[in-house]
Design an enzyme around this catalytic site. Sequence first.
Site, mmCIF file in Angstrom:
data_model
loop_
_atom_site.group_PDB
_atom_site.id
_atom_site.type_symbol
_atom_site.label_atom_id
_atom_site.label_comp_id
_atom_site.label_asym_id
_atom_site.label_seq_id
_atom_site.Cartn_x
_atom_site.Cartn_y
_atom_site.Cartn_z
ATOM 1 N N GLY A 36 41.549 100.842 89.149
ATOM 2 C CA GLY A 36 41.152 101.451 90.405
ATOM 3 C C GLY A 36 40.359 100.473 91.250
ATOM 4 O O GLY A 36 40.547 99.261 91.163
ATOM 5 N N CYS A 37 39.464 100.996 92.082
ATOM 6 C CA CYS A 37 38.644 100.146 92.948
ATOM 7 C C CYS A 37 37.890 99.118 92.110
ATOM 8 O O CYS A 37 37.210 99.464 91.139
ATOM 9 C CB CYS A 37 37.662 101.011 93.726
ATOM 10 N N PHE A 38 38.003 97.859 92.494
ATOM 11 C CA PHE A 38 37.434 96.806 91.638
ATOM 12 C C PHE A 38 35.927 96.665 91.719
ATOM 13 O O PHE A 38 35.327 95.992 90.894
ATOM 14 C CB PHE A 38 38.118 95.465 91.850
ATOM 15 N N TRP A 39 35.273 97.316 92.675
ATOM 16 C CA TRP A 39 33.814 97.199 92.765
ATOM 17 C C TRP A 39 33.129 97.744 91.509
ATOM 18 O O TRP A 39 32.317 97.071 90.884
ATOM 19 C CB TRP A 39 33.291 97.954 93.984
#
Length: 218
Positions: A56-59
Site C-alpha cells: 500500500g502507501c509506502f509512507w
Amino acid sequence: MSFFDSYRKKMQMPSKEEVLPGRVQPIPTAAAHFVSGHPLKGPWPDGMKQVLFGMGCFWGAERLFWQVPGVYVTAVGYAGGITPNPTYEETCTGLTGHAEVVLVVYDPKVVTLNELLALFWEEHDPTQGMRQGNDIGTTYRSVIYTFNAVDRAVAEKSRDAYSQALASRGLGPVTTQITDAPDFYYAEDYHQQYLAKNPDGYCGLRGTGVSCPIPLAH
C-alpha cells in the site's frame, strides 16, 4: 469515461502501448537517511541483504521497517512496472505499471528475513488485490521482490503459511505477487522517511488481525 470505467481502469495493469515513457535521469534524493543518517543509496556495509516490500502507501510501510533493530536503511520508491525513473504523479496515474515499494537493507545477523516477512504479512491486508484499504489502484498492490532464489523460496513458504492461517479464519486468498527483484527507482526526496518529517501524516497500514505462523529463524 464513467466512474465505473475509471475504477476498472485503475485496477488493471497498463498495456505496453499505454505506459508512460519516463526519463533517463534518476529522480534526485538526499544522500542520507533522514532518521539514521546512513547512505540512502549505498555503499552499505558488507553482509547487508536487501528485500523490496509493497504493502500500500509506502509512507507507513517505510516507518514500520526503519524502526526494526537490524534494519540498516530504508528507502521508498517504485518497482514492478515499465516506465524508467517515474515521478510520483506519473505512478499515481497507473500508467507506469509500478507499485509503491520500500527497499529494506538489513543485517541478517541481527534480524532474519522471516522476521521481516512476519511484519509484512501482519501489518497489511494481502488479500485485496489492486488496492489497500481506501488506496485504490495497481500502485498499491501487495508485492515481495527478492534478490536471490533462496530468499524467494523463503518468501513463498511464508506466503503459504500465512495463506493457511487466513483460510482458518475464513479470509483470503492471498494476492501478493512474489518475484525476483526488478529495477527499483527511488522516489522523490519529500517521500523519503515522510512520517519522520511529518509525524502526523497519513499512514494507511491496517492488517487483518491474523498472526503470522512462520518460524522467525532462518
